[in-house]
Design a protein around this motif. Structure first.
Motif, PDB file in Angstrom:
ATOM      1  N   SER A 300       0.813  -1.229   0.000  1.00  0.00           N
ATOM      2  CA  SER A 300       0.000   0.000   0.000  1.00  0.00           C
ATOM      3  C   SER A 300       0.839   1.269   0.000  1.00  0.00           C
ATOM      4  O   SER A 300       0.315   2.347   0.273  1.00  0.00           O
ATOM      5  CB  SER A 300      -0.993   0.031   1.171  1.00  0.00           C
ATOM      6  OG  SER A 300      -0.368   0.356   2.398  1.00  0.00           O
ATOM      7  N   ASP A 358       3.366  -6.894   4.673  1.00  0.00           N
ATOM      8  CA  ASP A 358       2.127  -6.203   4.980  1.00  0.00           C
ATOM      9  C   ASP A 358       2.401  -4.994   5.873  1.00  0.00           C
ATOM     10  O   ASP A 358       3.265  -5.030   6.758  1.00  0.00           O
ATOM     11  CB  ASP A 358       1.145  -7.144   5.682  1.00  0.00           C
ATOM     12  CG  ASP A 358      -0.251  -6.544   5.737  1.00  0.00           C
ATOM     13  OD1 ASP A 358      -0.976  -6.645   4.735  1.00  0.00           O
ATOM     14  OD2 ASP A 358      -0.601  -5.956   6.778  1.00  0.00           O
ATOM     15  N   TYR A 359       1.652  -3.926   5.635  1.00  0.00           N
ATOM     16  CA  TYR A 359       1.847  -2.690   6.394  1.00  0.00           C
ATOM     17  C   TYR A 359       1.649  -2.912   7.892  1.00  0.00           C
ATOM     18  O   TYR A 359       2.226  -2.195   8.713  1.00  0.00           O
ATOM     19  CB  TYR A 359       0.868  -1.628   5.888  1.00  0.00           C
ATOM     20  CG  TYR A 359       1.185  -0.221   6.344  1.00  0.00           C
ATOM     21  CD1 TYR A 359       2.077   0.574   5.633  1.00  0.00           C
ATOM     22  CD2 TYR A 359       0.592   0.314   7.482  1.00  0.00           C
ATOM     23  CE1 TYR A 359       2.375   1.865   6.047  1.00  0.00           C
ATOM     24  CE2 TYR A 359       0.880   1.599   7.911  1.00  0.00           C
ATOM     25  CZ  TYR A 359       1.776   2.365   7.183  1.00  0.00           C
ATOM     26  OH  TYR A 359       2.073   3.642   7.600  1.00  0.00           O
ATOM     27  N   ARG A 515      -4.354   5.221   5.041  1.00  0.00           N
ATOM     28  CA  ARG A 515      -3.395   4.899   3.985  1.00  0.00           C
ATOM     29  C   ARG A 515      -3.675   5.724   2.740  1.00  0.00           C
ATOM     30  O   ARG A 515      -4.834   5.960   2.379  1.00  0.00           O
ATOM     31  CB  ARG A 515      -3.431   3.405   3.685  1.00  0.00           C
ATOM     32  CG  ARG A 515      -3.055   2.592   4.931  1.00  0.00           C
ATOM     33  CD  ARG A 515      -2.986   1.115   4.689  1.00  0.00           C
ATOM     34  NE  ARG A 515      -2.776   0.419   5.955  1.00  0.00           N
ATOM     35  CZ  ARG A 515      -2.615  -0.884   6.071  1.00  0.00           C
ATOM     36  NH1 ARG A 515      -2.648  -1.646   4.986  1.00  0.00           N
ATOM     37  NH2 ARG A 515      -2.429  -1.436   7.250  1.00  0.00           N
ATOM     38  N   LEU A 518      -5.468   2.845  -1.930  1.00  0.00           N
ATOM     39  CA  LEU A 518      -6.422   1.785  -1.642  1.00  0.00           C
ATOM     40  C   LEU A 518      -5.896   0.418  -2.054  1.00  0.00           C
ATOM     41  O   LEU A 518      -6.332  -0.604  -1.530  1.00  0.00           O
ATOM     42  CB  LEU A 518      -7.743   2.069  -2.367  1.00  0.00           C
ATOM     43  CG  LEU A 518      -8.473   3.340  -1.923  1.00  0.00           C
ATOM     44  CD1 LEU A 518      -9.674   3.595  -2.833  1.00  0.00           C
ATOM     45  CD2 LEU A 518      -8.916   3.235  -0.472  1.00  0.00           C
ATOM     46  N   ASP A 520      -2.898  -2.562  -2.590  1.00  0.00           N
ATOM     47  CA  ASP A 520      -1.669  -3.024  -1.946  1.00  0.00           C
ATOM     48  C   ASP A 520      -0.442  -2.703  -2.786  1.00  0.00           C
ATOM     49  O   ASP A 520       0.630  -2.429  -2.252  1.00  0.00           O
ATOM     50  CB  ASP A 520      -1.733  -4.535  -1.695  1.00  0.00           C
ATOM     51  CG  ASP A 520      -2.566  -4.882  -0.476  1.00  0.00           C
ATOM     52  OD1 ASP A 520      -2.881  -3.959   0.302  1.00  0.00           O
ATOM     53  OD2 ASP A 520      -2.902  -6.067  -0.301  1.00  0.00           O
ATOM     54  N   PRO A 522       0.027  -0.129  -5.656  1.00  0.00           N
ATOM     55  CA  PRO A 522      -0.631   0.904  -6.473  1.00  0.00           C
ATOM     56  C   PRO A 522      -0.096   1.032  -7.892  1.00  0.00           C
ATOM     57  O   PRO A 522      -0.828   1.454  -8.788  1.00  0.00           O
ATOM     58  CB  PRO A 522      -0.372   2.190  -5.679  1.00  0.00           C
ATOM     59  CG  PRO A 522      -0.079   1.736  -4.288  1.00  0.00           C
ATOM     60  CD  PRO A 522       0.602   0.421  -4.417  1.00  0.00           C
ATOM     61  N   ASN A 534      -6.462   7.138  -2.195  1.00  0.00           N
ATOM     62  CA  ASN A 534      -7.584   7.025  -1.271  1.00  0.00           C
ATOM     63  C   ASN A 534      -8.171   8.414  -1.023  1.00  0.00           C
ATOM     64  O   ASN A 534      -7.499   9.268  -0.432  1.00  0.00           O
ATOM     65  CB  ASN A 534      -7.098   6.410   0.046  1.00  0.00           C
ATOM     66  CG  ASN A 534      -8.202   6.295   1.089  1.00  0.00           C
ATOM     67  OD1 ASN A 534      -9.368   6.567   0.810  1.00  0.00           O
ATOM     68  ND2 ASN A 534      -7.827   5.907   2.291  1.00  0.00           N
ATOM     69  N   SER A 537      -8.004   9.629   2.704  1.00  0.00           N
ATOM     70  CA  SER A 537      -6.743   9.400   3.420  1.00  0.00           C
ATOM     71  C   SER A 537      -6.511  10.411   4.532  1.00  0.00           C
ATOM     72  O   SER A 537      -5.662  10.204   5.388  1.00  0.00           O
ATOM     73  CB  SER A 537      -5.568   9.432   2.439  1.00  0.00           C
ATOM     74  OG  SER A 537      -5.474  10.708   1.818  1.00  0.00           O
TER      75      SER A 537
END
Length: 590
Positions: A300, A358-359, A515, A518, A520, A522, A534, A537
């Motif tokens: 993301s 993953d974030y 984030r 939107l 994972d 972009p 987003n 955001s």
């Protein structure tokens, strides 16, 4: 310099194994260092290098550093510290059109903020590629004279076409076999500004049929009539990064040159160049070795400096330190700590295989770092008044109840924080329902909850606006139920809600960051990353916070009970204006 014999054990990885093997075999012994970078002649009489290893962090000053750079900073400075070495900060300023002093200053600030320094034993090891332009010119001339480089006057389009492909060999340039003296004269003319940009380049003379395209006579120098932020207009030719980088490593006596995997195919040229310059007597052995590791791919996020610069230039974010950006400046303003980024870098480790992280792993490291240090406070982000209708009867007209709570629930030595409970308080709008769903244990007509650190109250109803929204909630205090008193446990409730007193609560602007993208990934597959922005955001709300946060300096982190971690904004939290940025939420289930 840390003592490697007493340093705490770190998780092993292939880079540590390489370093340990080199130290054990004695491969790094016999290196000389004159206290500053130098060529073979300068090092001839220099003492042995006191540093067991030398690494470097070599960013280009063409933008602000991001989370991927944080990993590299922790890796290079960390390994040097763990093995009794020195890490250099090197600014690779070979591309004058995109570089500036602003970015140099931002890089210095980011490295120091993360807890590292390039000063060792009182000696600064900050260097610039432009420090070596004279040597690079001399090295290029030596290559030409040795028949290892030539000036090519093909157009850029012809060079691209004649380079070949993975299945077809390249076509030699018609200028490839020109006499060395002629190439040397042309190269001098390039330096004197006698030829236009793009009209000629200096290329290495290696192998146009090599299966590695990077060995098909790569460019070494190009013409650029651009003002350089350090050398001014002295030069109008600039070295390519792939030419400059290995030379810089060798002059600085770097032992382990750590790069991300995209430079793996460049390693044969790295070795080719250094071997030939050493054979020509310009560089001293032992020569640096390049090793590659997987870059950081965090879901993301966008970490391309070019794309980050586009977001800033187009006003889609508010500067390089916008808390939605993955820049170190943005993460810092968002409330990330140096300890959290170092912990994250340690947890993800180092490998040779690309993968996506993953974030939530980054957020987990942040929570683990903030939890033991962030003071607690109560805040109401979507406020609605709660009126305690029997306050005068139970407590007394005009009176306020002094309440206390720990600054940190697990560190009593940090003391208490004080605030006032009165007949009107602010609560979260979501803490009241006219018709509560199953499992709702907060306020509804006839329902009881405890005001945290205060009394149990029983809801009597609420007033609505014409659109159906709640204007204010009403409740009655249940006598003898104040927290910390003998009767507090006599009345059992399932719900506890946070609140802020209307008498001493402080109005605050709270920026709820989410984030920026939107998706994972972009920009996966060349997608337009702007389409994944987003729209939500950032959401700004007017909130109420307890008075204990009034004197907090910019950059101070808090855990707002129930909501998560927040930080006072480093830019706008000034002059009595309270501005908080949401850093991250609490763990699920907390």
């Amino acid at each position: 310099m840390p003592n490697p014999e007493t340093a705490p054990a770190k998780a092993s990885n292939f880079l540590r194994q390489i370093i340990e093997a080199d130290l054990a075999s004695g491969a790094l012994q016999g290196r000389h260092f004159a206290g500053q970078p130098g060529d073979a002649a300068a090092l001839a009489q220099a003492p042995l290098d006191a540093a067991r290893i030398r690494t470097r962090f070599p960013p280009e000053p063409n933008g602000y550093l991001h989370i991927g750079h944080a990993k590299s900073i922790c890796l290079n400075f960390g390994l040097a510290g763990d093995y009794g070495g020195v890490c250099h900060l090197r600014l690779d300023d070979t591309n004058p059109e995109k570089e500036s002093q602003e970015y140099v200053d931002a890089i210095r600030d980011a490295v120091r903020w993360l807890g590292f320094d390039w000063v060792s034993a009182g000696v600064s090891h900050e260097y610039f590629a432009s420090d070596y332009f004279d040597f690079m010119w001399r090295a290029a001339c030596a290559l030409i004279e040795a028949g290892l480089a030539y000036v090519d006057e093909q157009s850029a389009e012809d060079m691209r076409r004649n380079r070949g492909s993975l299945t077809e060999p390249g076509v030699p340039s018609p200028w490839r076999d020109r006499p060395a003296a002629e190439s040397l004269q042309r190269f001098r003319e390039m330096r004197e500004g006698l030829h236009a940009e793009g009209s000629m380049v200096l290329r290495a003379r290696i192998d146009m049929a090599s299966p590695n395209l990077n060995l098909r006579d790569p460019a070494l120098y190009r013409i650029r009539f651009a003002h350089h932020h350090r050398t001014g207009d002295r030069w109008c030719i600039y070295p390519m990064y792939t030419f400059a980088h290995p030379i810089e490593d060798a002059l600085e006596r770097i032992t382990h040159s750590l790069c991300t995997l995209e430079f793996e195919d460049q390693r044969p040229f790295y070795d080719w160049l250094l071997e030939h310059l050493a054979a020509l007597g310009l560089l001293e052995r032992p020569l640096p070795r390049q090793y590659e590791f997987a870059r950081l791919n965090l879901a993301s996020l966008i970490t391309s400096k070019r794309k980050l610069a586009q977001l800033v230039a187009e006003g889609r974010v508010k500067g390089w330190d916008d808390p939605r950006l993955p820049t170190i400046a943005g993460l810092r303003r968002r409330g990330y700590t140096p300890g959290a980024l170092r912990l994250f870098a340690e947890r993800i480790g180092v490998s040779k295989s690309d993968s996506w992280i993953d974030y939530s792993v980054l957020e987990g490291a942040l929570r683990d770092d903030l939890d033991p240090q962030a003071p607690r406070a109560m805040a109401v982000l979507d406020p609605v008044p709660l009126v305690l209708d029997n306050w005068d009867e139970v407590i007394g007209a005009g009176r306020l109840e002094a309440c206390q709570a720990p600054v940190h629930p697990h560190q009593p030595e940090r003391g208490q924080r004080d605030f006032q409970l009165g007949p009107r308080v602010w609560i979260e709008r979501s803490d009241f329902e006219f018709e509560p769903p199953k499992g709702f244990f907060r306020l509804y007509p006839g329902g009881r909850v405890r005001l945290k650190y205060g009394y149990v109250v029983e809801c009597t109803g609420a007033e609505r606006a014409s659109d159906g929204s709640v204007l204010e909630v009403h409740a009655r205090i249940v006598p003898d139920t104040r927290s910390g008193t003998p009767g507090a446990a006599a009345v059992k409730v399932k719900g506890v809600i946070s609140w802020v007193g209307a008498a001493d609560g402080l109005a605050a602007e709270v920026r709820l960051y989410d984030r920026l993208f939107l998706a994972d990934q972009p920009d996966a597959g060349g997608a337009d990353f702007l389409q994944a922005l987003n729209p939500d955001s950032l959401r700004v709300v007017q909130a109420w916070v307890e008075p204990s946060v009034a004197a907090a300096a910019p950059g101070t982190s808090f855990q707002f009970e129930r909501h998560g971690y927040f930080v006072t904004d480093s830019r706008d939290h000034v002059g009595g204006r309270l501005v908080f940025n949401r850093t991250t939420g609490l763990r699920d289930g907390r």
